[in-house]
Motif scaffolding. Sequence first.
Motif: not given
Length: 345
Positions: A98, A228, A231, A281, A285-287
Motif C-alpha cells: 500500500r 483487492r 488494499e 493507475r 483512474r481505477s481503484p
Amino acid sequence: MKTTKAVRTPGGLSVRIDLRAAVVIAVLLVAVLAASVVLIGTGDFPIPAMDVLRTLAGHGNAGQEFIINDLRLPRVLVGLLVGGALGLSGALFQAISRNPLGSPDVLGLGQGSTAGALVMIVIVGGGATQVALGALVGGLVTGLALYVLAWKRGVHGYRLVLVGIGVSAFVTAVNGYLLTKADFVDAARATVWMTGSLNGRDWAQVWPLLIMFAVLVPVVAWCGRGLRMLEMGDDAAGALGVPVERTRMLLLATSVVLIAAATAAAGPVTFVALTAPQIARRLTRSPGPNLPASTVLGATLLIVADLVSQRAFGADQLPVGVVTGVVGGVYLLWLLVTERRAGRI
C-alpha cells in the motif's frame, strides 16, 4: 457517466468490467504491438513494417525470415515478457505494501538478483545459463530475507519498504565488493550485464519466461479478490474472510519469482516496476491494483525504451536499462516530491 458494466457469463457468473480500464488496455496493446513491429524492422538491416508483417505471416524471403524469426523476434518477445513481468511484479508489491515506493527496485530484489549473477561471473566463472540461474536464486534468497526481516506479527507496508531499503543498501555493497574482486575481463562482463540489456537475447530466454507466465498468471488471478481486500487493510480483509498472511506470502513469492526471472533473462532493467503501476493507475483512474493494465504498460515501456535506444544511438549501442533508468529516475524524484507535499513521507 457509467464507467463499469456487469457482464453475465454462460455459467451464470456476473463479472464487472471497468470500461475505461478496458479501453486503456486495448489502446496500450495496439501501441505495444505497433512498436514491436517497428522495433523488429529496426537495425543495421532496416525492414519496412509491411515486410515485417508479411514475414511473420510466413510469406517473407529467406533473408528476411532469418533476420526476423531467428534474430529480432526473440529479442522483442523477451522485451515484452520482461516488461510485463516487471509491471506485474511492481503492481503486486505496491498493492501489498500500500505504498507507491513499494517496488522491487527500491526493495533490493533487483540488486539481489544482480548479486547472484555476480557470484556466478566473478567466483564461479559460469556461462550465460549459470549466470541466469544465479540471478534467479539471488532474487529468491533476497525475497526470503526481506520477508523474514520485515515480519513482526505480519508484514506491513512501510516496514516492508524500510527494510527493503536497508536490504538494497547491503546487497549493493556486496555487489561493489564482488566487482572489486573480479579480474578485468569478468568485471567488464559483469558491468555490461548490470546495465540491463536485450542485446543477444534468443529463444532460449523466451520459453522459460512463457512457462513462468503460464504458471504464475493463474495464481495471481486466483488471489485477485484477496489482493483487492488487502488494499483495504489487514483487519478489513480478515473480516471479509481473506486469509491475510497466506495470501500476502503467496503474492510476495509470486512477485519475487517474476522479478527474479525477468532479471535473469535481461539483467536488472530498472524503474519499469516502479513506474508502470503508477502510470497505469493514472490512466485507468481505477481503484485497486490494476494488474492487467500494469502488465501491458510495463511491456509497452520496455519496448518503446528499446526502440528509442536503437533509433537514437544505433542497434546494440545503448542498453535499454540506461534509457529506463534515466526516465525512471526522473519519475522517482517527481513521486518523492508529490508524496512529501501530500504529507505521506
